[in-house]
Design a protein around this motif. Structure first.
Motif, PDB file in Angstrom:
ATOM      1  N   ASP A   1      15.126   0.095 -48.844  1.00 13.49           N
ATOM      2  CA  ASP A   1      14.303   1.062 -49.580  1.00 13.49           C
ATOM      3  C   ASP A   1      13.829   0.420 -50.888  1.00 13.49           C
ATOM      4  OD1 ASP A   1      16.444   1.228 -51.432  1.00 13.49           O
ATOM      5  OD2 ASP A   1      17.370   2.841 -50.274  1.00 13.49           O
ATOM      6  N   GLU A   2      13.159   1.224 -51.713  1.00 13.19           N
ATOM      7  CA  GLU A   2      12.585   0.686 -52.945  1.00 13.19           C
ATOM      8  C   GLU A   2      13.648   0.201 -53.931  1.00 13.19           C
ATOM      9  OE1 GLU A   2      13.201   5.064 -53.294  1.00 13.19           O
ATOM     10  OE2 GLU A   2      12.189   3.754 -51.860  1.00 13.19           O
ATOM     11  N   LYS A   3      14.888   0.619 -53.730  1.00 18.69           N
ATOM     12  CA  LYS A   3      15.968   0.187 -54.616  1.00 18.69           C
ATOM     13  C   LYS A   3      16.588  -1.142 -54.183  1.00 18.69           C
ATOM     14  CE  LYS A   3      17.261   4.976 -55.725  1.00 18.69           C
ATOM     15  NZ  LYS A   3      18.340   6.000 -55.644  1.00 18.69           N
ATOM     16  N   SER A   4      16.275  -1.569 -52.987  1.00 20.93           N
ATOM     17  CA  SER A   4      16.881  -2.789 -52.451  1.00 20.93           C
ATOM     18  C   SER A   4      16.291  -4.033 -53.112  1.00 20.93           C
ATOM     19  CB  SER A   4      16.657  -2.865 -50.937  1.00 20.93           C
ATOM     20  OG  SER A   4      17.142  -1.714 -50.280  1.00 20.93           O
ATOM     21  N   ASP A   5      17.150  -4.992 -53.363  1.00 14.99           N
ATOM     22  CA  ASP A   5      16.709  -6.278 -53.907  1.00 14.99           C
ATOM     23  C   ASP A   5      16.303  -7.145 -52.719  1.00 14.99           C
ATOM     24  OD1 ASP A   5      16.220  -8.522 -55.384  1.00 14.99           O
ATOM     25  OD2 ASP A   5      18.338  -9.024 -55.713  1.00 14.99           O
ATOM     26  N   THR A   6      15.047  -6.984 -52.285  1.00 15.23           N
ATOM     27  CA  THR A   6      14.608  -7.558 -51.021  1.00 15.23           C
ATOM     28  C   THR A   6      14.106  -8.994 -51.108  1.00 15.23           C
ATOM     29  OG1 THR A   6      12.335  -6.762 -51.306  1.00 15.23           O
ATOM     30  CG2 THR A   6      13.921  -5.256 -50.258  1.00 15.23           C
ATOM     31  N   GLY A   7      13.551  -9.393 -52.251  1.00 14.43           N
ATOM     32  CA  GLY A   7      12.955 -10.714 -52.357  1.00 14.43           C
ATOM     33  C   GLY A   7      11.614 -10.809 -51.643  1.00 14.43           C
ATOM     34  N   LEU A   8      11.070  -9.671 -51.191  1.00 17.51           N
ATOM     35  CA  LEU A   8       9.816  -9.686 -50.445  1.00 17.51           C
ATOM     36  C   LEU A   8       8.592  -9.868 -51.339  1.00 17.51           C
ATOM     37  CD1 LEU A   8      10.663  -6.873 -47.871  1.00 17.51           C
ATOM     38  CD2 LEU A   8      10.428  -9.326 -47.408  1.00 17.51           C
ATOM     39  N   ASP A   9       8.799  -9.814 -52.661  1.00 15.33           N
ATOM     40  CA  ASP A   9       7.696 -10.090 -53.583  1.00 15.33           C
ATOM     41  C   ASP A   9       7.354 -11.583 -53.590  1.00 15.33           C
ATOM     42  OD1 ASP A   9      10.205 -10.588 -54.660  1.00 15.33           O
ATOM     43  OD2 ASP A   9       9.492 -10.402 -56.720  1.00 15.33           O
ATOM     44  N   ASP A  10       8.325 -12.425 -53.152  1.00 11.57           N
ATOM     45  CA  ASP A  10       8.096 -13.868 -53.061  1.00 11.57           C
ATOM     46  C   ASP A  10       8.834 -14.400 -51.837  1.00 11.57           C
ATOM     47  OD1 ASP A  10       7.541 -16.508 -53.421  1.00 11.57           O
ATOM     48  OD2 ASP A  10       8.530 -16.720 -55.369  1.00 11.57           O
TER      49      ASP A  10
ATOM     50  N   GLY B   1      25.629  -9.511 -44.745  1.00  7.87           N
ATOM     51  CA  GLY B   1      25.992 -10.585 -43.831  1.00  7.87           C
ATOM     52  C   GLY B   1      24.888 -11.632 -43.800  1.00  7.87           C
ATOM     53  N   GLN B   2      24.442 -11.964 -42.586  1.00  7.31           N
ATOM     54  CA  GLN B   2      23.378 -12.945 -42.418  1.00  7.31           C
ATOM     55  C   GLN B   2      22.021 -12.292 -42.166  1.00  7.31           C
ATOM     56  OE1 GLN B   2      24.042 -16.281 -42.896  1.00  7.31           O
ATOM     57  NE2 GLN B   2      26.030 -15.446 -43.486  1.00  7.31           N
ATOM     58  N   SER B   3      22.001 -10.960 -42.097  1.00  7.30           N
ATOM     59  CA  SER B   3      20.747 -10.239 -41.869  1.00  7.30           C
ATOM     60  C   SER B   3      19.861 -10.311 -43.114  1.00  7.30           C
ATOM     61  CB  SER B   3      21.031  -8.775 -41.523  1.00  7.30           C
ATOM     62  OG  SER B   3      21.857  -8.686 -40.378  1.00  7.30           O
ATOM     63  N   ARG B   4      18.538 -10.140 -42.909  1.00  6.50           N
ATOM     64  CA  ARG B   4      17.600 -10.266 -44.025  1.00  6.50           C
ATOM     65  C   ARG B   4      16.576  -9.134 -44.030  1.00  6.50           C
ATOM     66  NH1 ARG B   4      17.242 -15.094 -46.896  1.00  6.50           N
ATOM     67  NH2 ARG B   4      18.741 -16.678 -46.212  1.00  6.50           N
ATOM     68  N   TYR B   5      16.068  -8.867 -45.231  1.00  9.59           N
ATOM     69  CA  TYR B   5      15.012  -7.876 -45.392  1.00  9.59           C
ATOM     70  C   TYR B   5      13.700  -8.446 -44.859  1.00  9.59           C
ATOM     71  CZ  TYR B   5      18.127  -5.285 -48.514  1.00  9.59           C
ATOM     72  OH  TYR B   5      19.168  -4.582 -49.049  1.00  9.59           O
ATOM     73  N   ALA B   6      12.834  -7.556 -44.370  1.00 10.95           N
ATOM     74  CA  ALA B   6      11.538  -7.989 -43.852  1.00 10.95           C
ATOM     75  C   ALA B   6      10.529  -6.856 -43.966  1.00 10.95           C
ATOM     76  CB  ALA B   6      11.667  -8.431 -42.400  1.00 10.95           C
ATOM     77  N   ILE B   7       9.258  -7.227 -43.957  1.00  8.35           N
ATOM     78  CA  ILE B   7       8.189  -6.237 -43.974  1.00  8.35           C
ATOM     79  C   ILE B   7       7.038  -6.772 -43.129  1.00  8.35           C
ATOM     80  CG2 ILE B   7       7.032  -7.131 -46.043  1.00  8.35           C
ATOM     81  CD1 ILE B   7       6.598  -4.174 -46.877  1.00  8.35           C
ATOM     82  N   LYS B   8       6.367  -5.881 -42.445  1.00 10.66           N
ATOM     83  CA  LYS B   8       5.228  -6.271 -41.607  1.00 10.66           C
ATOM     84  C   LYS B   8       3.948  -6.160 -42.429  1.00 10.66           C
ATOM     85  CE  LYS B   8       2.793  -4.964 -37.354  1.00 10.66           C
ATOM     86  NZ  LYS B   8       2.755  -3.977 -36.238  1.00 10.66           N
ATOM     87  N   GLU B   9       3.230  -7.245 -42.521  1.00 13.50           N
ATOM     88  CA  GLU B   9       1.973  -7.222 -43.278  1.00 13.50           C
ATOM     89  C   GLU B   9       0.967  -6.325 -42.558  1.00 13.50           C
ATOM     90  OE1 GLU B   9      -1.088 -10.659 -43.920  1.00 13.50           O
ATOM     91  OE2 GLU B   9       0.498 -10.870 -45.442  1.00 13.50           O
ATOM     92  N   GLY B  10       0.350  -5.419 -43.328  1.00 14.87           N
ATOM     93  CA  GLY B  10      -0.595  -4.491 -42.728  1.00 14.87           C
ATOM     94  C   GLY B  10       0.065  -3.286 -42.088  1.00 14.87           C
ATOM     95  N   GLY B  11       1.386  -3.163 -42.230  1.00 19.19           N
ATOM     96  CA  GLY B  11       2.111  -2.024 -41.666  1.00 19.19           C
ATOM     97  C   GLY B  11       2.116  -0.847 -42.618  1.00 19.19           C
ATOM     98  N   ASP B  12       3.073   0.049 -42.420  1.00 14.84           N
ATOM     99  CA  ASP B  12       3.143   1.258 -43.250  1.00 14.84           C
ATOM    100  C   ASP B  12       4.041   1.100 -44.467  1.00 14.84           C
ATOM    101  OD1 ASP B  12       5.647   1.224 -42.123  1.00 14.84           O
ATOM    102  OD2 ASP B  12       5.427   3.088 -41.004  1.00 14.84           O
ATOM    103  N   GLY B  13       4.482  -0.132 -44.728  1.00 20.14           N
ATOM    104  CA  GLY B  13       5.304  -0.389 -45.906  1.00 20.14           C
ATOM    105  C   GLY B  13       6.795  -0.241 -45.681  1.00 20.14           C
ATOM    106  N   THR B  14       7.204   0.043 -44.439  1.00 25.60           N
ATOM    107  CA  THR B  14       8.631   0.168 -44.145  1.00 25.60           C
ATOM    108  C   THR B  14       9.345  -1.161 -44.379  1.00 25.60           C
ATOM    109  OG1 THR B  14       8.240   1.876 -42.468  1.00 25.60           O
ATOM    110  CG2 THR B  14      10.338   0.711 -42.362  1.00 25.60           C
ATOM    111  N   ILE B  15      10.472  -1.089 -45.077  1.00 21.09           N
ATOM    112  CA  ILE B  15      11.299  -2.279 -45.296  1.00 21.09           C
ATOM    113  C   ILE B  15      12.377  -2.302 -44.213  1.00 21.09           C
ATOM    114  CG2 ILE B  15      12.866  -3.471 -46.870  1.00 21.09           C
ATOM    115  CD1 ILE B  15      11.375  -2.075 -49.170  1.00 21.09           C
ATOM    116  N   TYR B  16      12.356  -3.349 -43.420  1.00 21.62           N
ATOM    117  CA  TYR B  16      13.300  -3.482 -42.311  1.00 21.62           C
ATOM    118  C   TYR B  16      14.434  -4.437 -42.672  1.00 21.62           C
ATOM    119  CZ  TYR B  16       9.194  -1.737 -39.736  1.00 21.62           C
ATOM    120  OH  TYR B  16       8.114  -1.011 -39.318  1.00 21.62           O
ATOM    121  N   VAL B  17      15.496  -4.348 -41.899  1.00 21.82           N
ATOM    122  CA  VAL B  17      16.566  -5.344 -41.951  1.00 21.82           C
ATOM    123  C   VAL B  17      16.631  -5.980 -40.573  1.00 21.82           C
ATOM    124  CG1 VAL B  17      19.035  -5.771 -42.214  1.00 21.82           C
ATOM    125  CG2 VAL B  17      17.886  -4.123 -43.719  1.00 21.82           C
ATOM    126  N   LEU B  18      16.428  -7.303 -40.525  1.00 19.47           N
ATOM    127  CA  LEU B  18      16.424  -8.036 -39.262  1.00 19.47           C
ATOM    128  C   LEU B  18      17.716  -8.821 -39.094  1.00 19.47           C
ATOM    129  CD1 LEU B  18      12.833  -9.602 -39.234  1.00 19.47           C
ATOM    130  CD2 LEU B  18      13.554  -7.342 -38.426  1.00 19.47           C
TER     131      LEU B  18
END
Length: 356
Positions: free
Chosen positions: A259-268, A297-314
């Motif tokens: 979510d928006e509170k997560s430190d995702t690193g998706l800005d870079d 663990g070893q899972s990472r945050y992700a986002i689909k470009e052009g999607g609805d803005g959902t932040i996923y964990v892969l």
């Protein structure tokens, strides 16, 4: 008629009378039992969602003592999660829930009072509270408690009593909130991919398909973060590794969400993870996934470009390809070849020592 014959005849008549009495009493008992069962069933509170009503359900709320409360609402032809977050709902999971609603029926009364609610975990604090709405009208309002050898315990909202309910499949109602959300991200046939690329802080891997053959180039990134010139030919490229990467993305699904509170690193993503781009033939579509920091663990945050803005964990099985170095796409050195090289190095080492 002789006396002994009269005695035999009397015994036969008595036996027949006994059989008649037995059969009559048996029939009476069966009739009473059937009547009692019918009366008991008729006396149970009505809990029923018909097949037609199921399709008219517009809202379902599940309050679960062990998990987050979940509310599902039908908007147009699609279902959405509106609590604890606003998101697309998982169509198959919602469908399974709706189909199960019409199976719920009260079968037997356990207690006509509220005295045993605590015993059967039917208090407001411990029970699973299920409410299904048909527009403004409640189609179902039920509390589900302990399950035991006698069946699933339940009570009906607004009425005292403990009952056994049939048709209840607990796993359909006790999902974690994340499992009510649509988790599908990408869907494509790997045979239709004609280009793919991976860019991260190491550099840029570019892959292209000509006929059935894959070729690739690699451009390394220098200390200043600039990409250098791509290699002219990638001799060690292993096509099977390219196919492994595509398999990890062709039916890509999230294992969780951020979510928006997560430190995702998706800005870079180039710095914290990588960017995976996949292009299909015949202009069937381009997909770009940005992969960021580790979530757990070893899972990472992700986002689909052009999607609805959902932040996923892969899962790492998919996400780690975004961090790949060229060596991950290269042919693995055979053991025999490695042994030969080691032997050669060892011989050279001995020769050097001899010279000393």
């Amino acid at each position: 008629m002789k006396t002994e014959h009269k005695i035999y005849a009397a015994l036969v008549i008595l036996a027949l009378l006994g059989v008649g009495v037995f059969l009559t009493q048996k029939k009476q008992k069966e009739h009473l039992a059937a009547h009692s069962a019918t009366a008991a069933t008729a006396d149970l509170p009505k809990v029923e969602v018909t097949k037609d009503d199921v399709e008219k359900i517009t809202k379902i709320s599940i309050k679960n003592a062990d998990k987050s409360d979940v509310t599902l609402e039908k908007k147009g032809d699609a279902w959405e999660v509106t609590k604890p977050v606003s998101a697309k709902a998982h169509p198959a999971n919602v469908r399974s829930l709706l189909d199960n609603l019409k199976e719920l029926k009260l079968k037997e009364v356990i207690d006509r009072t509220a005295a045993t609610y605590e015993q059967y975990e039917l208090t407001d604090e411990k029970a699973l509270h299920l409410v299904a709405h048909k527009g403004e009208e409640k189609a179902l309002d039920l509390y589900l408690g302990k399950s035991g050898s006698r069946g699933q315990m339940a009570r009906v909202a607004g009425q005292d009593g403990v009952y056994i309910v049939g048709g209840y499949s607990s796993y359909l109602y006790t999902r974690e909130a994340k499992n009510w959300r649509e988790n599908s991200i990408l869907k494509f046939e790997d045979e239709n991919v004609i280009q793919a690329s991976i860019e991260n802080k190491n550099g840029l891997i570019s892959l292209s398909k000509n006929g059935d053959k894959w070729a690739g180039t690699y451009a390394a990134r220098n200390k200043l973060g600039k990409l250098g010139a791509p290699s002219t030919k990638w001799e060690k490229l292993d096509e099977s590794k390219v196919k492994d990467m595509l398999r990890a993305f062709k039916s890509l699904g999230a294992e969780d969400f951020g979510d928006e509170k997560s430190d995702t690193g998706l800005d870079d993503p180039i710095e914290h993870g990588g960017v995976v781009t996949i292009k299909l033939k015949d202009n069937a579509g381009d997909f770009t996934m940005k992969i960021g920091k580790r979530a757990k663990g070893q899972s990472r945050y992700a986002i689909k470009e052009g999607g609805d803005g959902t932040i996923y964990v892969l899962s790492s099985w998919s996400a780690d390809w975004a961090l790949a170095e060229p060596s991950r796409f290269e042919k693995t050195e055979k053991k025999d070849e490695k042994k030969g090289d080691d032997a050669h190095d060892e011989a050279a080492s001995h020769t050097d020592h001899g010279d000393e």
